[in-house]
Enzyme design. Structure first.
Site, short mmCIF file in Angstrom:
data_model
loop_
_atom_site.label_atom_id
_atom_site.label_comp_id
_atom_site.label_asym_id
_atom_site.label_seq_id
_atom_site.Cartn_x
_atom_site.Cartn_y
_atom_site.Cartn_z
CB CYS B 86 7.81 19.85 -9.57
SG CYS B 86 7.18 18.70 -10.81
CG HIS B 203 11.78 21.24 -11.95
ND1 HIS B 203 11.86 20.59 -10.74
CD2 HIS B 203 10.86 20.57 -12.68
CE1 HIS B 203 11.02 19.56 -10.74
NE2 HIS B 203 10.38 19.53 -11.90
CD GLU B 205 14.77 22.04 -9.13
OE1 GLU B 205 14.11 23.10 -9.12
OE2 GLU B 205 14.26 20.92 -9.30
#
Lengths: 739, 239
Positions: B86, B203, B205
């Site tokens: 990002c 994302h 994560e």
């Protein structure tokens, strides 16, 4: 003793006092406290401290009625935010606050700084913010400026929370013409901290330095707190300069620096500069601690030269904090802030005099006793009068039967009130911090409490139409609905915060609304065992004499002991059995069906049976804990059919086929204390058995599956393709906004 | 494997990446401060999401000039692994470690939602646990993810096999409806020519743990860690 009075400043008299919000009696009271005439700076300080916004002078007598204690409560009202124990050594710190007036004048900056302010309230307690919610009330979409206001508020909330990296996980948005001239923006934030790491805003230790950190002070937001304590009129546009400007980046580094600085052990007390800036932060810290204070205003970091003491003390420039450090350990604290690129200034010290002494350019800018201005601010018990037409308002409405229930359902789903709010929350980062188990759009948001099997659940609720027709019942209903929403995810409530939005309390009917709503919230909190741990009052929500409906927004937080059995608010599997819990009655007072389809607001709102709510909540929590249900969704505004349709709108739509003894309009009755659950066929007997043991009426009404929503009631059959209903529901809001 | 998560003022996904590497994959992880120009011997460097320096100028523009980026560049040139997520991807573009630039999302709004990605390269250090064409569901959360470059340079990017992920339908079809931000050719993630530097807007994560309902993102970190431990074993064997 002489205090400075600059010739360029207005003369101090009853008239100039009134111009900055002090009544004649309050002006006299101040003179008596001082034993002399105040100077302009002292008058400004007092005006801010005694503003409704800072002093709660019209609401205090009623707020005392709230139950504020409970087995989980570590800090009730009176601090920057409340604190509850959520288990495993963790506490949750939360509060909700209004930013209505600034958001109506300048929606982007107004809502930004609303979020910024509530986040500071949370991290100033030593907690790391992990979630935000927002309760928003707009007028009719076609009202003047309304699309601009909606767009600005949504961008502002997103702009701040997204940059801070704190997920906005829930909230609610309503539309009603009573907000055409006064929208509501209520921001909630929740943080977590270890049990023993909570910080307080209570000054102590004579000689300890007072440090100023964060942004410099400018001329923005001067007298914001006073503005928030007045009604709107045609001149309100000119108040734009009283709206502050937000800088989420600075707040993000301020957050990290504060949490790091707190770990040094060199901080005694810390408080953010919110409403009434330097004045309220320093006076409240010293007032709570019973200390005195000396401030050297020449040390206050300024954005531009030439600010007067009056302006410095009343500026509401954002992203600033005041802290009291341990003498001799200032350097440790300052080092942390400098590492994060923030300015630190030593602006004074704690004294034992109980007075605030402000010096500037070698002269005395102000010298006032602190506690008489903070702890002993004026308190009013305003005249209260029940509306004279209450009997007429409570007359039961004539309820027209729908020609075609399917059409009525489709029309309701297409209203902004019921339409999907995805367009709004898709602009908010709701997954950052990797705790979001269930984000916006459900009954309650669910967050992981990392390192434990538990979760935190949170929800915001209020029905302003109910509150207008019967504020006591409306207040109780808001609490009951919040408890129900939490129960749908298996959460036991641990505390609530509120944002009480009302009109002008100097009008007896408004004070009556306020008193009754507080009583209703208190009744329900006692019955359902939920303490009020923090909150905020916003009065004067009216424009040109037109008041908003009483809107006591409630945000409740609960704990889910184990996340492994979490149900969805949506149907998940084909062939699940659907069970309707609670008792059906025909109740249409203030109902959305009448308001949105027939433009009729009439009648006393639905009864709130708190014992039945408690039984239902216990049952739901038990069903979730035992892993018996796949779906749980409460019935609220719009009644049975709306809830059933919503349950079909999961990430993958799924139909249902049910038969109910509800016909025609009764499909939209708003009887409280009800919920839908769905379970595997094999679990059905245990679900019904549990309901019977809990004393909750329960009946199996059908099963999930297919692409149609089919409802048999009496001799009639309503049948609609779920995809079509979903299309109407999911596109209505952007369409209404003209996007 | 020793991993480093860079912290710029305004980074806000640093803790999230740290959590996945440390607690889900049980690797050694350290935060790397933007003012330092040493990577403390880390093998995998992650530039996390957020709003570095507030992104008031142009996303990533200031962060690209910070001291730590000099060290990151040297690490990348030496073949070390660099992952930009990002805002981290935006920083890699601004720093010239990856080609192209970001524009505001086509609808000019911040967008947070789950998107589907088609895996175009499954042979990179970050994607070796994926299959070619595999579809992943990952969240995005950004206002500037509208990837752009000149047609010639985009052609070169494709020809070099530098497009790693594209926005797609759940069944893998590349459509304009599945493109959440207007990115050229549905590009969601790209790598450098050597394949050791990857930048992507979604994302991973945020979907690396079962409790969050989705583990599609874990493969990226797990692949990198696997590569790293092989290096370690090889180095150990050589000694």
């Amino acid at each position: 003793m002489t205090v400075l009075q600059k010739t360029a400043e207005p003369a101090v008299n009853a008239e100039t006092a009134r111009s900055i919000g002090l009544t004649e009696e309050e002006f006299e009271r101040l003179k008596k406290i001082l034993g002399r005439d105040p100077n302009w700076t002292e008058l400004g300080i007092t005006s801010a401290l005694w503003s409704e916004h800072c002093s709660y002078k019209s609401s205090k007598v009623y707020l005392k009625e709230f139950p504020t204690a409970g087995p989980h409560v570590l800090q009730g009202p009176g601090e920057n935010a409340g604190v509850v124990d959520v288990g495993h050594g963790w506490v949750a710190v939360f509060k909700m606050e209004s930013h209505n007036h600034p958001s109506f004048i300048e929606p982007y900056q107004g809502s930004m700084t609303g979020v910024g302010g509530i986040l500071r309230d949370v991290f100033t307690m030593g907690a790391r913010p992990i979630a935000c919610m927002d309760a928003l009330r707009f007028g009719e979409i076609d009202a003047p400026r309304m699309r601009f206001l909606i767009d600005g508020v949504v961008r502002g909330i997103g702009g701040y929370g997204n940059c801070m990296g704190i997920p906005t996980v829930g909230g609610e948005t309503g539309f009603h013409r009573c907000y055409d001239g006064n929208i509501l923006v209520n921001a909630f934030a929740l943080g977590i901290a270890r049990h023993d790491r909570i910080f307080h805003a209570r000054a102590s230790g004579a000689g300890n330095p007072v440090l100023y950190v964060g942004s410099r002070t400018g001329r923005d937001g001067i007298h914001g707190a006073t503005m928030a304590s007045e009604s709107f009129d045609k001149e309100s546009e000119q108040k734009r300069p009283t709206v502050q400007v937000g800088d989420p980046f600075t707040e993000k580094v301020l957050l990290e620096a504060c949490l790091e600085a707190m770990r040094t052990g060199a901080i005694v007390a810390i408080q953010d500069m919110g409403a009434a800036g330097l004045t309220s932060s320093t006076f409240e810290m010293a007032g709570r601690g019973g200390t005195g204070l000396h401030l050297d205003l020449d040390q206050v970091p300024l954005r531009q030269p030439g600010l007067t003491p009056y302006e410095m003390m009343l500026s509401e420039s954002q992203e600033r904090m005041v802290l009291v450090a341990k003498k001799g350990r200032e350097e440790e604290v300052e080092k942390v802030f400098r590492r994060w690129g923030l300015e630190v200034a030593d602006i004074g010290e704690i004294t034992t005099t109980g007075r605030a002494v402000l010096t500037w350019h070698g002269e005395m800018a102000a010298d006032v006793p602190i506690q008489p201005l903070t702890e002993e601010a004026p308190v009013y018990r305003r005249p209260v009068a029940e509306p004279t037409d209450l009997a007429a308002r409570w007359r039961a409405p004539e309820v027209p039967q729908p020609d075609d229930p399917r059409q009525a359902l489709e029309e309701l789903l297409a209203t902004p009130e019921f339409a999907s709010k995805r367009w709004i929350w898709q602009q908010y980062d709701h997954t950052v911090r990797t705790n979001t188990v269930q984000g916006p759009g459900g009954d309650a948001a669910v967050l992981l409490l990392k390192g434990t099997p538990s979760g935190l659940a949170m929800t915001c609720d209020v029905n302003p139409v109910y509150c207008y027709f019967d504020p006591r019942r409306g207040g109780a209903q808001a609490v009951a609905e919040a408890v129900r929403n939490l129960a749908c995810v298996g959460a036991e409530p641990v505390g609530l915060t509120d944002c009480l939005n009302f009109g002008n309390p100097e009008r007896p009917e408004i004070s009556w609304q306020f008193r009754e709503a507080v009583r209703g919230i208190s009744d329900a909190c006692r019955a359902l065992a939920v303490p009020v741990i923090s909150g905020n009052v916003s009065f004067y929500n009216e424009t040109e004499g037109q008041s908003i409906y009483p809107t006591p927004a409630v945000a409740m937080v609960g704990v889910i002991p184990n996340l492994s059995n979490l149900p969805n608010p949506w149907f998940q599997r084909e062939g699940d059995r659907i069970v309707l819990l609670g008792e059906d009655r025909s109740e249409f007072g203030g109902a959305a069906y009448l308001r949105l389809l027939y433009d009729l607001e009439q009648g006393r709102p639905p009864e709130v049976d708190l014992d039945a709510e408690l039984r239902l909540a216990r049952l739901l929590r038990g069903l979730v804990a035992r892993g018996l249900i796949h779906t749980a969704h409460d019935l609220s505004e719009g009644g049975f059919l709306i809830s059933l349709a919503e349950a079909c709108f999961g990430r993958r739509t799924l139909g249902a086929r049910v038969e109910v003894p509800l016909a025609g309009a009764d499909l939209f009755s708003e009887t409280q204390g009800r919920a839908l659950v769905a379970c595997a066929p094999a679990a059905l007997d245990r679900v019904l058995q549990a309901a019977e043991e809990a004393g909750v009426p329960a009946r199996e009404i059908g099963e999930t599956g297919g692409g149609e929503l089919v409802v048999k009631s009496g001799g009639e059959v309503l049948s609609a393709p779920v995809d079509r209903l979903h299309e109407i529901w999911s596109t209505a809001l952007p369409k209404a906004l003209g996007l | 494997m020793k991993c480093g998560v860079v912290v710029f003022p305004g980074s806000n996904c640093d803790h999230d990446v740290y959590h996945v590497l440390k607690h889900v994959l049980e690797q050694e992880v350290t935060f790397l401060w933007h003012q330092d120009d040493s990577l403390q011997g880390c093998e995998l460097i992650v530039l996390p999401g957020g709003f570095a320096y507030g992104d008031y100028l142009r996303a990533g523009a200031l962060a690209a000039l910070s001291p730590v980026m000099g060290a990151v560049k040297r690490h990348a040139e030496a073949g070390g692994l660099v992952l930009g997520i990002c805002n981290g991807f935006q920083v890699l573009l601004e720093a010239g470690l990856l080609p192209g630039a970001m524009r505001r999302n086509e609808n000019l709004r911040f967008q947070c939602l789950d998107v589907h990605l088609r895996t175009e390269r499954a042979d990179l250090p970050f994607t070796r646990r994926l299959k070619p064409g595999q579809v992943l569901r990952l969240p995005i959360a950004h206002a500037e993810g509208n990837y752009e470059d000149s047609p010639a340079r985009l052609d070169a990017l494709e020809a070099n096999g530098q497009v790693v992920f594209r926005y797609c339908e759940p069944d893998g079809r590349i459509t304009s409806e599945s493109n959440p931000n207007g990115a050229a050719r549905n590009i969601a993630g790209i790598c450098n020519v050597a394949g050791n530097v990857l930048g992507l807007m979604p994302h991973p994560e945020r979907c690396s743990e079962a409790v969050l309902g989705n583990t599609d993102g874990l493969a990226l970190f797990a692949s990198a860690v696997e590569v790293g431990s092989r290096h370690l074993q090889a180095a150990g064997a050589g000694r």
